[in-house]
Design a protein around this motif. Structure first.
Motif, PDB file in Angstrom:
ATOM      1  N   ILE A   1       0.843  -1.211   0.000  1.00 20.32           N
ATOM      2  CA  ILE A   1       0.000   0.000   0.000  1.00 20.32           C
ATOM      3  C   ILE A   1       0.870   1.250   0.000  1.00 20.32           C
ATOM      4  N   ILE A   2       1.924   1.231   0.817  1.00 21.94           N
ATOM      5  CA  ILE A   2       2.820   2.394   0.861  1.00 21.94           C
ATOM      6  C   ILE A   2       3.538   2.551  -0.489  1.00 21.94           C
ATOM      7  N   GLY A   3       3.886   1.411  -1.110  1.00 21.48           N
ATOM      8  CA  GLY A   3       4.488   1.454  -2.448  1.00 21.48           C
ATOM      9  C   GLY A   3       3.545   2.080  -3.468  1.00 21.48           C
ATOM     10  N   ARG A   4       2.244   1.837  -3.280  1.00 16.55           N
ATOM     11  CA  ARG A   4       1.269   2.430  -4.222  1.00 16.55           C
ATOM     12  C   ARG A   4       1.266   3.956  -4.137  1.00 16.55           C
ATOM     13  N   LEU A   5       1.536   4.494  -2.938  1.00 16.84           N
ATOM     14  CA  LEU A   5       1.602   5.967  -2.800  1.00 16.84           C
ATOM     15  C   LEU A   5       2.728   6.511  -3.666  1.00 16.84           C
ATOM     16  N   GLN A   6       3.866   5.811  -3.598  1.00 19.99           N
ATOM     17  CA  GLN A   6       5.029   6.255  -4.373  1.00 19.99           C
ATOM     18  C   GLN A   6       4.772   6.133  -5.868  1.00 19.99           C
ATOM     19  N   GLU A   7       4.030   5.091  -6.254  1.00 20.57           N
ATOM     20  CA  GLU A   7       3.784   4.827  -7.676  1.00 20.57           C
ATOM     21  C   GLU A   7       2.582   5.606  -8.220  1.00 20.57           C
ATOM     22  N   LEU A   8       1.794   6.198  -7.339  1.00 24.17           N
ATOM     23  CA  LEU A   8       0.570   6.871  -7.782  1.00 24.17           C
ATOM     24  C   LEU A   8       0.897   7.887  -8.881  1.00 24.17           C
ATOM     25  N   ALA A   9       0.035   7.965  -9.906  1.00 17.82           N
ATOM     26  CA  ALA A   9       0.338   8.839 -11.043  1.00 17.82           C
ATOM     27  C   ALA A   9       0.342  10.320 -10.653  1.00 17.82           C
ATOM     28  N   ILE A  10      -0.379  10.655  -9.587  1.00 15.85           N
ATOM     29  CA  ILE A  10      -0.459  12.073  -9.181  1.00 15.85           C
ATOM     30  C   ILE A  10       0.503  12.345  -8.016  1.00 15.85           C
ATOM     31  N   PRO A  11       0.886  13.630  -7.834  1.00 18.90           N
ATOM     32  CA  PRO A  11       1.746  13.958  -6.693  1.00 18.90           C
ATOM     33  C   PRO A  11       1.045  13.718  -5.353  1.00 18.90           C
ATOM     34  N   VAL A  12       1.829  13.276  -4.374  1.00 15.78           N
ATOM     35  CA  VAL A  12       1.298  13.020  -3.027  1.00 15.78           C
ATOM     36  C   VAL A  12       2.128  13.823  -2.031  1.00 15.78           C
TER      37      VAL A  12
ATOM     38  N   ASP B   1       5.680  12.247  -2.114  1.00 21.81           N
ATOM     39  CA  ASP B   1       6.647  12.955  -2.960  1.00 21.81           C
ATOM     40  C   ASP B   1       7.443  13.983  -2.176  1.00 21.81           C
ATOM     41  N   PHE B   2       6.798  14.634  -1.218  1.00 26.92           N
ATOM     42  CA  PHE B   2       7.539  15.461  -0.264  1.00 26.92           C
ATOM     43  C   PHE B   2       6.696  15.674   0.982  1.00 26.92           C
ATOM     44  N   ILE B   3       7.398  16.194   2.006  1.00 28.29           N
ATOM     45  CA  ILE B   3       6.761  16.315   3.322  1.00 28.29           C
ATOM     46  C   ILE B   3       6.758  17.779   3.768  1.00 28.29           C
ATOM     47  N   TYR B   4       5.591  18.277   4.183  1.00 26.19           N
ATOM     48  CA  TYR B   4       5.491  19.516   4.941  1.00 26.19           C
ATOM     49  C   TYR B   4       5.173  19.102   6.377  1.00 26.19           C
ATOM     50  N   ALA B   5       5.632  19.897   7.340  1.00 24.79           N
ATOM     51  CA  ALA B   5       5.403  19.497   8.735  1.00 24.79           C
ATOM     52  C   ALA B   5       5.009  20.691   9.588  1.00 24.79           C
ATOM     53  N   SER B   6       4.304  20.413  10.671  1.00 20.29           N
ATOM     54  CA  SER B   6       4.012  21.465  11.650  1.00 20.29           C
ATOM     55  C   SER B   6       5.190  21.534  12.626  1.00 20.29           C
ATOM     56  N   GLU B   7       5.292  22.686  13.315  1.00 20.95           N
ATOM     57  CA  GLU B   7       6.453  22.891  14.208  1.00 20.95           C
ATOM     58  C   GLU B   7       6.532  21.832  15.310  1.00 20.95           C
TER      59      GLU B   7
END
Ligand code: CO8
Length: 263
Positions: free
Chosen positions: A89-100, A120-126
């Protein structure tokens, strides 16, 4: 579609999946993984969805890892099947055609960090905290962490995190390149949505081509990677979005990308 352990929302071409087990700090149990898998099926079937955002319910946690109460009941085979299921399932996130994009709003531990690392990239709260604390449970990361973390931050830093199991705050995760940007918690979702909506205006074919070229290129030598880029570039040139984008520039207007993979 109604889900038990996630909330699925869609607005302006951006789908949001919120992990929703706040009493267990959104820990990943089998049901949540099944919900996530079904939501990814839904996203893949909907041409209008252009970006996916993942976040956690409540103010404390993105995902505090695999559900340890469930893990504790597993025998060897069940452990293997659970690890395999999570990896698929986590691999599917990486392979998904759209950005995640992962909007990490608190603890991202174990499977939670691994989930974010497949985005694809991570934003985070403080207040976000990252870590792979499995070693403290006598196990190791099982959802791709030993593979994706060293590729992102280097093997020396990844080994330090995995061998010690120590948690690191968002500011440090940003410094070592694990996280792209850090925001006050109150503005994390708004800022993530700004980026998601900006990406959603771009051509779907070119977004997919860029994502696939980058991901595939990371696992091969430079010359092979450049050949992958040539093929991906050619697909964009032949697409309706490619024609629309270049035509719009010449006609001095904004492009109207169709958001379809068919062109
Ligand atoms: N699983 C199940 N329940 C959890 C989890 C979890 N991972 N994390 C927190 N909870 C529950 C707590 O038990 C508690 O429940 P209750 O109120 O019923 O007692 C509730 O969430 C709130 O947690 P705390 O009271 O502990 O909150 P604190 O603010 O004191 O602490 C922490 C927050 C630091 C996040 C702490 O809860 C913690 O250390 N949690 C565990 C983090 C962890 O070790 N995660 C890694 C799990 S292993 C993993 O992810 C492996 C992935 C690969 C699996 C491969 C399959 C075989």
């Amino acid at each position: 579609m109604a889900y038990e352990n996630i909330i699925f929302e869609l607005a302006d071409g951006v789908a949001t999946i919120t992990f929703n087990r706040p009493k267990a700090l959104n820990a990943l149990n089998g049901q949540l993984l099944d919900d996530l898998s079904a939501a990814l099926d839904q996203i893949e079937a909907d041409e209008n969805i252009r970006v996916l955002v993942l976040t956690g319910a409540g103010e404390k946690s993105f995902v505090a890892g695999a559900d340890i109460t469930e893990l504790a009941t597993f025998n060897t085979l069940q452990g293997k099947l659970f690890s395999r299921k999570g990896q698929l399932i986590i691999g599917r996130l990486q392979e998904l055609a759209i950005p995640v994009i992962a909007a990490v709003n608190g603890f991202a531990l174990g499977g939670g960090s691994e989930m974010a690392l497949a985005c694809d990239f991570i934003y985070a709260s403080e207040n976000a905290m990252f870590g792979l604390p499995e070693i403290t449970l006598g196990i190791i990361p099982g959802f791709g962490g030993t593979q994706r973390l060293p590729r992102l931050i280097g093997s020396n830093r990844a080994k330090e995190m995995i061998f010690t199991g120590k948690l690191i705050p968002a500011a440090e995760a940003e410094k070592i390149g694990m996280v792209n940007r850090v925001f006050p918690q109150a503005s994390l979702i708004e800022e993530t949505m700004k980026t998601a909506r900006a990406i959603a205006t771009k051509g779907k074919v070119s977004l997919r081509a860029a994502k696939q070229a980058i991901n595939s290129g990371l696992n091969v030598d430079l010359a092979t990677g450049c050949r992958i880029e040539v093929d991906a570039f050619a697909i964009c040139m032949a697409s309706e979005d490619g024609k629309e984008g270049t035509r719009a520039f010449i006609e001095k207007r904004k492009p109207a990308f169709k958001g379809t993979l068919k062109g």
